[in-house]
Structures are given as structure tokens and as C-alpha cells.
Scaffold this motif. Structure first.
Motif, short mmCIF file in Angstrom:
data_model
loop_
_atom_site.label_atom_id
_atom_site.label_comp_id
_atom_site.label_asym_id
_atom_site.label_seq_id
_atom_site.Cartn_x
_atom_site.Cartn_y
_atom_site.Cartn_z
N LEU A 13 15.69 73.13 -11.05
CA LEU A 13 16.53 74.59 -10.48
C LEU A 13 16.67 74.73 -12.35
O LEU A 13 16.81 76.67 -12.64
N ASP A 14 16.06 73.95 -13.46
CA ASP A 14 16.61 74.70 -14.58
C ASP A 14 15.74 75.50 -14.99
O ASP A 14 15.12 77.05 -15.93
N THR A 15 14.17 74.97 -14.31
CA THR A 15 13.61 76.03 -14.87
C THR A 15 13.18 77.23 -14.23
O THR A 15 12.43 77.79 -14.39
N VAL A 16 13.26 77.42 -12.88
CA VAL A 16 13.69 78.38 -12.80
C VAL A 16 14.52 79.81 -12.96
O VAL A 16 13.73 80.26 -12.99
N VAL A 17 15.04 79.07 -13.74
CA VAL A 17 15.44 79.81 -13.92
C VAL A 17 16.11 80.60 -15.96
O VAL A 17 15.39 81.68 -15.67
N ASP A 18 14.31 79.32 -16.24
CA ASP A 18 14.48 79.86 -17.37
C ASP A 18 12.88 80.23 -17.31
O ASP A 18 12.64 81.70 -18.55
N GLU A 19 12.40 80.48 -16.09
CA GLU A 19 11.45 81.12 -16.25
C GLU A 19 10.85 82.50 -15.60
O GLU A 19 10.60 83.42 -16.04
N LYS A 20 12.31 82.52 -14.77
CA LYS A 20 12.00 83.64 -13.36
C LYS A 20 13.29 84.84 -13.69
O LYS A 20 13.40 86.08 -13.07
N GLU A 21 14.07 83.94 -14.56
CA GLU A 21 16.18 84.41 -14.80
C GLU A 21 16.34 85.27 -13.74
O GLU A 21 16.47 86.18 -13.77
N THR A 22 16.40 84.90 -12.68
CA THR A 22 16.92 85.23 -11.51
C THR A 22 17.33 83.59 -10.89
O THR A 22 17.64 82.59 -11.23
#
Length: 52
Positions: A13-22
Motif C-alpha cells: 500500500l505504501d509503495t503504491v502511494v509513494d510511486e503513483k501518488e494516488t
């Protein structure tokens, strides 16, 4: 899309937020597909699919 086990769901979850900013979407993998899908962070069976 990231496949992950119970242990690494927060990391995914953190990876998606950090990489995609969504906001990430968390879906449970159907029982039949869990056996053939591995976690991207370890060798355990994936339980969740995290996508944006």
C-alpha cells in the motif's frame, strides 16, 4: 499492480502511494488463484492485489 501476502500488505500500500501518488485499491485474490500467485516481497502465497 502488486501481489502481496498478509505480512507485506502495508508495504505494498505504501509503495503504491509513494510511486503513483494516488489512493491504492486493495482487492483480495480469489481462493483458486492464490495458490499460483507469489508475493512480490517474499516467497509466500499472495493474498491481496494492490493497484491504483
Amino acid at each position: 499492480m502488486i501481489y502481496c501476502c498478509n505480512e507485506h500488505v502495508e508495504l505494498a500500500l505504501d509503495t503504491v502511494v509513494d510511486e503513483k501518488e494516488t489512493f491504492p485499491i486493495l482487492n483480495k485474490i480469489p481462493e483458486g488463484k492464490q495458490l499460483s500467485t507469489a508475493c512480490e516481497y517474499c516467497e509466500n502465497h499472495a493474498v491481496y492485489m494492490v493497484e491504483n
